[in-house]
Design a protein around this motif. Structure first.
Motif, PDB file in Angstrom:
ATOM      1  N   VAL A  87       0.856  -1.201  -0.138  1.00  0.00           N
ATOM      2  CA  VAL A  87       0.106   0.010  -0.044  1.00  0.00           C
ATOM      3  C   VAL A  87       0.787   1.361   0.065  1.00  0.00           C
ATOM      4  O   VAL A  87       1.571   1.522   0.959  1.00  0.00           O
ATOM      5  CB  VAL A  87      -0.977   0.226   1.316  1.00  0.00           C
ATOM      6  CG1 VAL A  87      -1.927   1.216   1.230  1.00  0.00           C
ATOM      7  CG2 VAL A  87      -1.751  -1.406   1.147  1.00  0.00           C
ATOM      8  N   ALA A 144      -5.541   5.250  -2.007  1.00  0.00           N
ATOM      9  CA  ALA A 144      -6.012   4.320  -0.920  1.00  0.00           C
ATOM     10  C   ALA A 144      -7.311   4.877  -0.658  1.00  0.00           C
ATOM     11  O   ALA A 144      -8.130   3.968   0.066  1.00  0.00           O
ATOM     12  CB  ALA A 144      -4.991   4.399   0.149  1.00  0.00           C
ATOM     13  N   MET A 158       2.163  -1.619   4.852  1.00  0.00           N
ATOM     14  CA  MET A 158       2.342  -0.243   5.054  1.00  0.00           C
ATOM     15  C   MET A 158       3.347   0.535   5.733  1.00  0.00           C
ATOM     16  O   MET A 158       3.727  -0.146   6.856  1.00  0.00           O
ATOM     17  CB  MET A 158       0.773   0.158   5.639  1.00  0.00           C
ATOM     18  CG  MET A 158      -0.402  -0.142   5.052  1.00  0.00           C
ATOM     19  SD  MET A 158      -1.995   0.164   5.850  1.00  0.00           S
ATOM     20  CE  MET A 158      -1.696   1.734   6.929  1.00  0.00           C
ATOM     21  N   PRO A 161       2.520   5.302   4.620  1.00  0.00           N
ATOM     22  CA  PRO A 161       2.353   5.927   3.368  1.00  0.00           C
ATOM     23  C   PRO A 161       1.210   7.109   3.553  1.00  0.00           C
ATOM     24  O   PRO A 161       1.064   7.965   2.369  1.00  0.00           O
ATOM     25  CB  PRO A 161       1.477   4.994   2.512  1.00  0.00           C
ATOM     26  CG  PRO A 161       0.632   4.006   3.376  1.00  0.00           C
ATOM     27  CD  PRO A 161       1.728   3.913   4.610  1.00  0.00           C
ATOM     28  N   ALA A 167      -5.931   6.281   6.487  1.00  0.00           N
ATOM     29  CA  ALA A 167      -5.629   4.851   7.131  1.00  0.00           C
ATOM     30  C   ALA A 167      -7.025   4.247   7.587  1.00  0.00           C
ATOM     31  O   ALA A 167      -7.519   3.061   7.207  1.00  0.00           O
ATOM     32  CB  ALA A 167      -4.650   4.740   7.827  1.00  0.00           C
ATOM     33  N   PHE A 187       2.467  -3.179   9.390  1.00  0.00           N
ATOM     34  CA  PHE A 187       2.747  -1.844   9.779  1.00  0.00           C
ATOM     35  C   PHE A 187       4.176  -1.581  10.300  1.00  0.00           C
ATOM     36  O   PHE A 187       4.286  -1.678  11.201  1.00  0.00           O
ATOM     37  CB  PHE A 187       1.460  -1.275  10.421  1.00  0.00           C
ATOM     38  CG  PHE A 187       1.442   0.361  10.538  1.00  0.00           C
ATOM     39  CD1 PHE A 187       2.010   1.043   9.496  1.00  0.00           C
ATOM     40  CD2 PHE A 187       0.570   0.970  11.402  1.00  0.00           C
ATOM     41  CE1 PHE A 187       1.982   2.600   9.708  1.00  0.00           C
ATOM     42  CE2 PHE A 187       0.262   2.307  11.343  1.00  0.00           C
ATOM     43  CZ  PHE A 187       0.745   3.028  10.325  1.00  0.00           C
TER      44      PHE A 187
END
Length: 218
Positions: A87, A144, A158, A161, A167, A187
């Motif tokens: 992502v 996203a 992730m 980002p 998110a 993450f």
């Protein structure tokens, strides 16, 4: 569980750790002749006529943190049943690193920057030429904020980002499929992990507090 963020990584005391991590990155990137690993600021990204509100500057993750995240994975997780989705993949270096070392079912990276996805495609060609691999990696221009996951088991990587508002939207837009397929978010630099956990939609959290890494299992 401790959800605090270890801010000492920015300190002088951690300088040698940062240097070792950067050397590891450089060695792997140079081995495959990859490019486009320099940081790109939000100011530069905004010149591409992108909506950078709540976005983050582009940086390549410390690749050793991918390995640390994978080492945190429960032993009963079979990576071959999961599709890797990077992502905010940027220039694709993190996606290619996953591809190089981990046996996921498929590999997919997306980013809202058309320029970065073009660079990811260039890096993919360099990697395939050097590795002589024939598997495929898909890189796509996607945002996203309106990205909808396919109905399959995914591991979503992730590296911070974007900020929490995006998110949150991304997770809630895909919550049904995340839960149905027991998907996982890996993450790195989990600055707002506490806010994600406060959504109270996950089944389990595994966290490395020293390195700011989290596995969020749905």
């Amino acid at each position: 569980m401790d959800l605090s963020y270890n801010d000492l990584w920015k300190s002088e005391a951690y300088s040698w750790r940062r240097e070792v991590s950067q050397k590891y990155n450089s060695h792997w990137i140079e081995h495959y002749g990859l490019k486009f690993f320099e940081t790109i600021s939000l100011k530069e990204l905004s010149k591409q006529k992108l909506d950078v509100k709540y976005s983050s500057a582009f940086q390549v993750v410390w690749l050793r943190n991918i390995d640390r995240l994978m080492d945190m994975m429960p032993v009963d997780i079979n990576l071959g049943n999961y599709n890797l989705i990077d992502v905010g993949c940027g220039s694709g270096i993190s996606t290619l690193y996953f591809y190089d070392f981990y046996p996921f079912k498929s590999f997919y990276g997306f980013d809202f920057s058309r320029d970065l996805i073009s660079k990811a495609e260039i890096n993919l060609k360099s990697y395939l030429l050097k590795s002589k691999s024939e598997k495929s990696i898909n890189f796509k221009v996607k945002d996203a904020k309106n990205f909808i996951l396919q109905d399959q088991a995914n591991l979503l990587f992730m590296f911070h980002p974007f900020e929490f508002p995006i998110a949150r939207q991304f997770i809630l837009n895909n919550l049904f499929k995340l839960k149905k397929n027991n998907s996982i978010i890996a993450f790195s630099n989990d600055f707002y992990i506490k806010k994600i956990i406060e959504l109270n939609e996950h089944q389990k959290l595994i966290r490395d507090t020293f390195n700011n890494l989290s596995l969020i299992l749905f």
